[in-house]
Each structure stands twice: as C-alpha cells, then as structure tokens.
Design an enzyme around this catalytic site. Structure first.
Site, PDB file in Angstrom:
ATOM      1  N   MET A 192       0.825  -1.200   0.000  1.00 21.11           N
ATOM      2  CA  MET A 192       0.000   0.000   0.000  1.00 21.11           C
ATOM      3  C   MET A 192       0.861   1.253   0.000  1.00 21.11           C
ATOM      4  SD  MET A 192      -2.992   1.244  -0.034  1.00 21.11           S
ATOM      5  CE  MET A 192      -3.166   3.010  -0.147  1.00 21.11           C
ATOM      6  N   GLU A 193       0.458   2.200  -0.841  1.00 14.14           N
ATOM      7  CA  GLU A 193       1.292   3.370  -1.145  1.00 14.14           C
ATOM      8  C   GLU A 193       1.108   4.564  -0.222  1.00 14.14           C
ATOM      9  OE1 GLU A 193      -1.352   2.265  -3.076  1.00 14.14           O
ATOM     10  OE2 GLU A 193      -2.451   3.950  -3.938  1.00 14.14           O
ATOM     11  N   GLU A 211       4.639   0.752  -5.672  1.00 15.48           N
ATOM     12  CA  GLU A 211       4.183   1.599  -4.561  1.00 15.48           C
ATOM     13  C   GLU A 211       4.915   2.930  -4.568  1.00 15.48           C
ATOM     14  OE1 GLU A 211       1.546   0.478  -3.434  1.00 15.48           O
ATOM     15  OE2 GLU A 211       1.836  -1.602  -4.069  1.00 15.48           O
ATOM     16  N   HIS A 214       3.490   5.297  -7.124  1.00 11.53           N
ATOM     17  CA  HIS A 214       2.218   5.906  -6.719  1.00 11.53           C
ATOM     18  C   HIS A 214       2.418   7.291  -6.098  1.00 11.53           C
ATOM     19  CE1 HIS A 214      -1.087   3.242  -7.515  1.00 11.53           C
ATOM     20  NE2 HIS A 214      -0.680   2.248  -6.755  1.00 11.53           N
TER      21      HIS A 214
HETATM   22  N1  TRP Z   1      -3.352   0.564  -3.682  1.00  9.37           N
HETATM   23  C1  TRP Z   1      -2.722  -0.710  -3.471  1.00  9.37           C
HETATM   24  C2  TRP Z   1      -1.834  -0.934  -4.683  1.00  9.37           C
HETATM   25  O1  TRP Z   1      -2.229  -1.340  -5.704  1.00  9.37           O
HETATM   26  C3  TRP Z   1      -3.703  -1.831  -3.372  1.00  9.37           C
HETATM   27  C4  TRP Z   1      -4.172  -2.168  -2.012  1.00  9.37           C
HETATM   28  C5  TRP Z   1      -3.396  -2.426  -0.945  1.00  9.37           C
HETATM   29  C6  TRP Z   1      -5.488  -2.353  -1.586  1.00  9.37           C
HETATM   30  N2  TRP Z   1      -4.185  -2.775   0.098  1.00  9.37           N
HETATM   31  C7  TRP Z   1      -5.456  -2.726  -0.250  1.00  9.37           C
HETATM   32  C8  TRP Z   1      -6.702  -2.238  -2.206  1.00  9.37           C
HETATM   33  C9  TRP Z   1      -6.612  -3.003   0.472  1.00  9.37           C
HETATM   34  C10 TRP Z   1      -7.871  -2.504  -1.499  1.00  9.37           C
HETATM   35  C11 TRP Z   1      -7.818  -2.875  -0.179  1.00  9.37           C
HETATM   36  O2  TRP Z   1      -0.713  -0.614  -4.678  1.00  9.37           O
HETATM   37 ZN    ZN Z   2      -1.310   0.274  -6.997  1.00 11.30          ZN
END
Ligand code: TRP
Ligand code: ZN
Length: 886
Positions: free
Chosen positions: A272-273, A307, A310
């Site tokens: 997660m970014e 990430e 992003h």
């Molecule tokens: N934004 C994250 C990515 O693609 C994806 C992601 C991480 C996510 N954790 C999540 C999406 C929990 C939905 C729920 O890099």
């Molecule tokens: Zn992403």
C-alpha cells in the site's frame, strides 16, 4: 472475530451520481494512544462549507463500527446518542463558517481480523485505509476527493512500540512518563484519508540515503520484524533503482525528507502506497537466497517500484472518486512494467505481463464478473481491485503511448503532472492532456474505459502473385458482457510486419498510408469495425506477424497454418511473436488433443513443433529467460479459456500431460545436456541473467521429467538435496511433487522440517501440495488446514493453501463430484466471518463456472447457491456471489 455486518443489501454507488462534498476538511489532527485492546483516538477536524457544495446541508461523516465516547463541535459537547451511530456521525445544522469537530473513540485493534483500519500484525500495530478503512479509525468524509493536511501524534508503551511512524516528516518525539512515549508526524501534502497510515512496534530496520536530482537528501528506511533486517537489502536496492528511474524517465522527484517502508506478515493485498509510509505484505520485502526464489525477487522489485511510483501517480494526483481507480492503478502498473522491462529483459517482461493479463483478466472479461476498466457502478469497492482495473488499465496506457508516440506521451504526462498536481482527477482529465499533447481527439479511444469484454480481432490475408500485392482484412468485434449487449468499435494500434518465406522482414509499402507511423514503425490504427490494408511490392506470399509486442489486448484470430507458425517461431523479428507462435501452435495441438481424449481417442502430437521448441531451448544461451518462456506450454487455464465453453478440465489435463511427455520423450537427452551445461557453481545472485539461466535449466528438468518421471525425480532429488538456493530447491521440489513417488513424501517432509518456522517458506510448501493434480489432494489440503502453521486469519496462508487449490489445481477444484467446489464454498463462508475482503476474492475462483461442461456447471452453481443462501454474508461476499449467479 469481527461482528458480522447487518446490511446484506447495499445500495449500489453510481458514477452518474457524483457530486462534491458539502464540506471540506482543511486539516486533521489525530492523537492516537496505542493499546492492544483499547486504543484511544482523538480526531480534530477543521471543517468549512465547500463553495462547490450545497449551503446549509447537513454534515454526514462516515464511520465503520466506531465507538465514540465524546464529541465536541467548536468545543461544545454534542449528544452522542443523537448524532452518531457506529457507521455515521450527522450534524444536522453545521455552522455556515469554518468550525472544528473533535471526536474521541476507542478501538480494539487486537479484535480486528478484517485487516482494514487499525489492526495488529505480529506484535506491531498497523493500518490499512484504502479504500474505505479510515472510517474504521475516525468519523470522516472518507472519500478520495477530500484532501487534507494531516498531523498525527502517536503515543505508545515504549517497550511495546519503540518505533512510531506516520505519513510525512517527523516533527517531535519524547517521553510522557509511565513508560510511554510519543512521536508527532506532519505531512505537508494534502491527501485523501485512504493514504493515511500509522505503524507502531518493536521493529528492526535498515537505512539508506537518496539524493534527488535537485540535491534534496532523503532518509530511506525499511522496517521489518526484528531479526529479519538482513532480508530487506534487495528491497532497498529496488527502491533506490525505482527512485532514480522515476526521475530519469518521468522527471519525478521524491518530495519528503523521509521515506519509510514497513513489512508486516498480515496483509490483505500486496502492498500500500500511503504517503511517505508504504506498508507491505512482507512477502514483497523479505528475500535472501535461502528463503526466496528468483520469482520472489522479481515480485519485490516490481511491487516496491509500483508503490513508490504511486507517490506521483496516485498520491500527488489522486482519484476524484473510486470509479477512477484505474487512473492511479492502470497507470502505475504500466509504469512498473516499464521499469521492470528496463531493469530486466523487455521481451520477457512483456511476455510475463501478457501471461498475467490472459490468465487473470481475460477470464474476468469473459465471465459474470466482467466490468469496465472504469466501472459505472459498484456495491463494494474492495471488489474492484481487479485484473481489469489494474492489468487492462495498464494495457490502455500502453496503447495510448503506441498510438500517439513517445514524445506526445511524455509531453502529455508532463501536462498531467503540471495541471493536476495536488488535485483529485478523473480519467477524462488525464486523457485531455494527451489529446492536447498529441493534437488529436481521443473520444473514440475513451471507449476502452467504458466497454467491458475482450475484443476479437480477425485478420485474413490474401496474396496476389500477379500484382505482387498482399491484402490484409482486419475486423473487430467485442462480445456482449453483463449489462452491455451492444459494443462499439475501439480505436486500437496494431503493430505488424510481413515475413518472407526466407524469414526476412518485407518492407511495408502502401499507396496511401493512413499515417506516417504506419510505414515507419509498422503501427496501424484500426478504428472501425473493418479495415483493409493493401501492401505493394510483396515478392512472395508473406506470413503476417500481427499485434507485435501485443500492441492491443485482443484475442487474435488469424488464418496461419502450422508452417507459418513454425516460420514465425524461428524467424519473427519480434520476440514476443516468436513466443506467441509457439503458444498458438501448442494451443491448437492441445485443444485438438482435448477433443480426441473426450471422444475416447488418443491425443495428437506434432514432432515438428517439439523440434522447434528444442531448437529454441538449445539456442537459449543468448537469452535464457526468453527460452524458458518458450519452453513453458500454455497452462490448463489458458487452454480452458481458449476452448471457451463445455470445458472438461480432466481432458485438458490429460492432453497437456501427454504433450509434455511427448516433448520430453522426443527431446530426451538434449534437455539434460542443456540442464548440465547451465549448471553453475558461481555464488547466487538474483540478477536477471542468472535468474534466466536457472529458469531455463529448471524448465529443461521439468520437461525431461514429464517423460522420465523416475529418472527425472532422481535428478530433482539430487538438486533438492544440494539445496544451493531456494529457486533451485523449489524447482526440484515442484518436479518431485508432480509424481506420486516415495521421494516426494520424503522431500516434502524434510522441507517442512527445515522451514517450519518460516511462514513464507511454509506457504510455498502449502501451495505445492495444494496443486498436486491427484484425487487425494483435497484430503491433503483439508489435513494441512489443521497443520499448526496454517491459520484462516493470515491472508498469505489462506492464499497459499486454499487459493492455490482453487486457482492452481484445475482438476482438483473442478473434480467431477463437486467436492472441490463444496470445499471452497464452505471455506469461503468460514473465512467471511474473519476477513470479508479475502473471502470475496477467494470466491472469484468461480468466475468461469458458466463455461464448464453441464455436470460441473450444475455442481458449481450448487456451491455458489450454498454461499448465496447463507444468512449473514459480508457486503463483499454478497456482491461477488450475486454477480456470479446473475
Ligand atoms: N493501492 C494498493 C496498490 O495497488 C492496493 C491495495 C493495498 C489495496 N491494500 C489494499 C486495495 C486493500 C484494497 C484494499 O498498490
Ligand atoms: Zn497500486
């Protein structure tokens, strides 16, 4: 375990209903005092009416299972029972001027098994807020177009959580007495709540530094469970490469004083970014040769880059609403794919991306869960983090660049960064920048975002020896998808070439080229349902090499015969199409054999194909990773997808096994010669060239064993016992596990004993066993669920065992008695009480159920109905099962 949500039926959200919020949040102060079961959160929001909203409207904040105990509006106490429920806080008549709202709540992070909001992973505290997790921490306008400046004070027991992190830059830290301490973080960049993050724990770390192009110094750190610091170095190298690349290729610099990554063992997705504080599934951080395969290393490089990228495509410019998810995800996947192509091999990178697209996105697009890259409606946004949004979303960016060219692409990106920095944007905003930089209307191109289903591209060629002309007729059609019976023609770039019988490229000459890019680069645009292209001065009947580099995400139907495909395999100047030709030939053979087997006959074989494959493998020294891709036949899933309906997974399995065995037999010792030649006693290095040699060597062993299982298993056992690195060990164990020999159980047992306390390695052991294509496997999987190393609360364990069975074992999952379907359905129901997001994702293993032969189709439907009939489903699972059955 978390309480089951009550609402079974959620109102869908529609893109057409978008309107801005009636209030804005200029700043947020969070004061979070960590405690395992009673974490206190004080949130102070500075709000004001949104000039773009409705004056005097009520203020409605989102909450998720919150337990508030105090709320103040401009320091005046509010009556909580009047204004709040666990899921909402409503101020009926807020002031028509700026005001503050302070709310105190208590959270129990230890009870949070959903892994959304604030939860515990190991002994640490961490958060996951995308998409709608922030509302489980504090009442908020929890949507991406509300951007605010966050200041966060974290307090914790000093021994339990010496490390306290949040977004932005560290401001202050110190003691508070009672063995507790605090840290204050401030993030100067306004951001939506989904990018908020917090971590507290007794973590180890490695540190490094990065100097940006403009000379700013950034402190980099990766935090991991204590004792695993030495496994974070490859991730750190990958991060530094990604930071350089984004400066060099996109002109994008990092914008804070620190960049922190935290790796945790419990995580719903890959990573997660969060701004300045990326949180990762530790599977995408931890790697040393004894624990990680080359594939794991490649995954780390890609995800770390993704990430990081992003930060500009997602964070600085975010999404106006969740319908625009592809704006950040498709673009960022495209960027990470190009990064990987630059770090490793472009052709191999492209093949890998296309394999993923076809394995994950094409079936989605062809089944009941098909949706637009930019959906019009959703019930549960968590279910839209799909291969369509990510992978097809990336293909759209790739096509855009192919259509307008490198220069207009980069000018358009520069415009996008300039115009939308600090804003929440839409796909229309994004495309408008390229319409401007390329000086062309992209209205038709936009249909790629608004139309589900994989287009079929049909090509028919005819050669006129008299006039030396070659006429190519192209046509496109997209099949209907749920809710979209009619489809419009799409604007697609088709990169092509003509190959002469001698294997040489024939120059593309036309009377009236539609654009200069046609002759210069061989990039042809198809905009209408049909197009005819006439080539002149073609000396003899050519072989058309179409959709080179997979220039458009289509299903290609072209009337090439076996000789044409063999010629392409050997001579196409486009490596992607050399690989594609092999895949096409193999697929034809495999589909024919599947039909023969179902008719009670023997499978077919084509020695010329096997010879061509042998030649590619033996010529593999120049690019072993590419040769390894050539050697990998289409998967059972690939074949099922290409068959399309009345699918019999047992017949497909037998056809594939027969072909592999025939190839292994025909090539025999030649495979072993390559295997021996590629042996190396150099120290392990994860670099692309070394990984490529290992991949080809292991592919040779795998094919050899397909025809010589006992001899092959012996060699595999020796390789396994030599145990040089995890890549070679796992490859050996995979060969061993495919055949029911005594060695198999011995090797599996010894592997587990050596690695029982390494969860990421035990995952490999779970997956291998879950994928054994034998009727006994279901019993084995059920047994393994009782292994002390397994747990339904850890998503990696669930995916490694149950996920691998559901998606990596077609004959097991689709066993003719329906036991596989029942098992997965029942497990999904149990899992739903623990972690709805992971449960819903697991159920999408049924996405192609309508394509099965009648008997299995009925059994799969029964299993889905078992889920649908359950009384208290999460919104996540309810949505997937309802759409699957619709
Ligand atoms: N934004 C994250 C990515 O693609 C994806 C992601 C991480 C996510 N954790 C999540 C999406 C929990 C939905 C729920 O890099
Ligand atoms: Zn992403």
């Amino acid at each position: 375990m978390s309480a089951k949500p009550e609402a079974d039926h959620v109102q869908p959200v529609r893109l057409a209903d978008y309107r801005p919020t009636d209030y804005l949040i200029d700043s947020v102060h969070l004061d979070i005092s960590l405690n395992p079961i009673a974490t206190r959160v004080i949130s102070r929001l500075s709000l004001r009416p949104n000039p773009a909203g409705v004056a005097g409207a009520p203020l409605v904040l989102d909450g998720g299972d919150l337990k508030p105990y105090r709320a103040l509006l401009d320091n005046e106490a509010l009556n909580l029972s009047e204004v709040s429920t666990p899921d909402r806080l409503t101020i009926a008549n807020p002031p028509a001027r700026p005001f503050t709202l302070e709310v105190e709540t208590l959270l129990d992070p230890s009870a949070n098994t959903r892994l959304e909001g604030l939860y515990r992973s190991g002994s640490a505290y961490c958060t996951q807020c995308e998409a709608e997790g922030f509302r489980r921490i504090a009442y908020y306008l929890d949507r991406p177009d509300v951007m605010s400046v966050f200041t966060v004070r974290i307090e914790a027991d000093e021994r339990e959580a010496p490390v306290l992190l949040s977004n932005g830059n560290p401001v202050e830290s110190g003691e508070v007495g009672n063995g507790r301490h605090y840290a204050i973080w401030h993030d100067p960049h306004p951001k939506p709540s989904y990018l908020f993050a917090l971590v507290g724990g007794d973590l180890g770390s490695i540190e490094d530094e990065f100097t940006t192009a403009s000379g700013r110094n950034v402190k980099l750190a990766i935090h991991v469970e204590k004792g695993k610091e030495h496994r974070a170095h490859y991730a750190m190298e990958s991060l530094i490469h990604a930071m350089r690349w984004d400066e060099f290729v996109y002109g994008r610099e990092y914008d804070l004083d620190v960049f922190n990554i935290v790796a945790v063992p419990d995580f719903n997705m890959g990573a997660m970014e969060n701004k300045g504080l990326n949180i990762f599934n530790d599977k995408y951080i931890l790697a040393i040769q004894e624990t990680a395969t080359d594939h794991d290393y490649a995954g780390i490089e890609t995800v770390v880059a993704h990430e990081y990228f992003h930060n500009w495509t997602g964070n600085r410019i975010t999404c106006r609403d969740w319908f625009q998810l592809c704006l950040k995800e498709g673009l960022t996947v495209y960027r990470d794919q190009e990064f990987t192509a630059d770090q490793r091999s472009r052709a191999v990178g492209r093949i890998a991306s296309v394999r993923t697209l076809r394995a994950a996105q094409f079936p989605e697009d062809a089944g009941p869960l098909a949706h637009n890259v930019r959906p019009d409606t959703y019930s549960e946004i968590n279910n839209f983090y799909t291969a369509t949004v990510y992978e097809k979303g990336a293909e759209i960016i790739r096509m855009l660049r192919c259509l307008i060219g490198h220069e207009a692409y980069h000018n358009g990106m520069a415009l996008y960064f300039e115009r939308y920095d600090g804003k929440a944007a839409t796909v229309e905003d994004f495309l408008s920048c390229f319409a401007e930089s390329a000086g062309r209307d992209l209205g038709q191109f936009f249909h790629w975002y608004q139309q589900a289903g994989t287009p079929k591209l049909t090509a028919r060629g005819s050669y006129d020896a008299e006039t030396k002309t070659y006429t190519l007729d192209l046509s496109q059609a997209t099949p209907p998808t749920p809710g979209q019976p009619e489809k419009k023609p799409l604007l697609m770039p088709i990169r092509l070439g003509l190959i002469g019988r001698d294997g040489q490229e024939i120059p593309l000459v036309q009377d009236n080229p539609a654009s200069p890019r046609e002759a210069k680069y061989g990039i042809f645009e198809l905009a209408d349902a049909q197009r005819r292209i006439v080539f002149k001065d073609v000396p003899s009947k050519p072989v058309p090499s179409l959709v080179r580099r997979f220039s458009a995400p289509v299903i290609l139907d072209v009337d090439l015969d076996e000789d044409d495909l063999l010629l392409m395999m050997a001579h196409d100047s486009d490596p992607f199409n050399r690989w594609q030709a092999a895949q096409t030939l193999a697929t034809r053979l495999l589909i024919r054999s599947t039909q023969l087997i179902r008719a009670g006959e023997l499978p077919d074989f084509n020695p010329a194909f096997a010879e061509a494959l042998g030649a590619a493998i033996e010529a593999g020294d120049a690019d072993p990773a590419f040769a390894a891709q050539m050697a990998a036949l289409p998967s059972e899933g690939d074949i099922a997808r290409d068959i399309g309906s009345d699918v019999d997974p047992d017949a497909i399995f037998l056809a594939r096994r027969a072909l592999r065995s025939d190839i292994g037999k025909l090539l025999g010792e030649r495979l072993l010669a390559v295997y021996d030649r590629l042996a190396s006693d150099a120290p392990y290095s994860p670099d692309a060239a070394s990984a490529g040699r290992r991949a080809l060597r292991n592919a040779c062993l795998d094919l050899y064993a397909a025809a010589h299982s006992s001899d092959g298993s012996e060699i595999a056992m020796r390789q396994f016992q030599a145990g040089a690195n995890m890549t070679d060990q796992m490859a050996a164990l995979a060969v061993l596990s495919a055949y029911a020999t005594q060695q198999r159980e011995r090797a599996l047992d010894s592997f587990f004993r050596s690695h029982a306390d390494e969860p990421l390695i035990v995952d490999k052991w779970f997956s291998l066993q879950a994928m054994i294509p034998e009727p006994e496997t279901l019993a084995r999987v059920k047994r393994l669920m009782h292994n002390h190393a397994f747990s339904l609360t850890n998503p990696n364990r669930v995916r490694a065992l149950i996920g691998a069975f559901a998606t990596g074992n077609p004959t097991g999952f689709n066993s003719a008695d329906g036991a596989g379907y029942r098992f997965v359905a029942e497990t999904v129901l149990k899992l739903d009480e623990v972690n709805p997001q992971v449960a819903a994702r697991l159920l999408s293993a049924f996405r192609s159920w309508r394509n099965l032969e009648a008997g299995r189709r009925a059994l799969a439907r029964e299993a889905l109905e078992l889920v649908a009939g359950h009384s208290a489903l999460s919104p996540d699972l309810r949505d997937i099962v309802a759409r699957s059955l619709a």
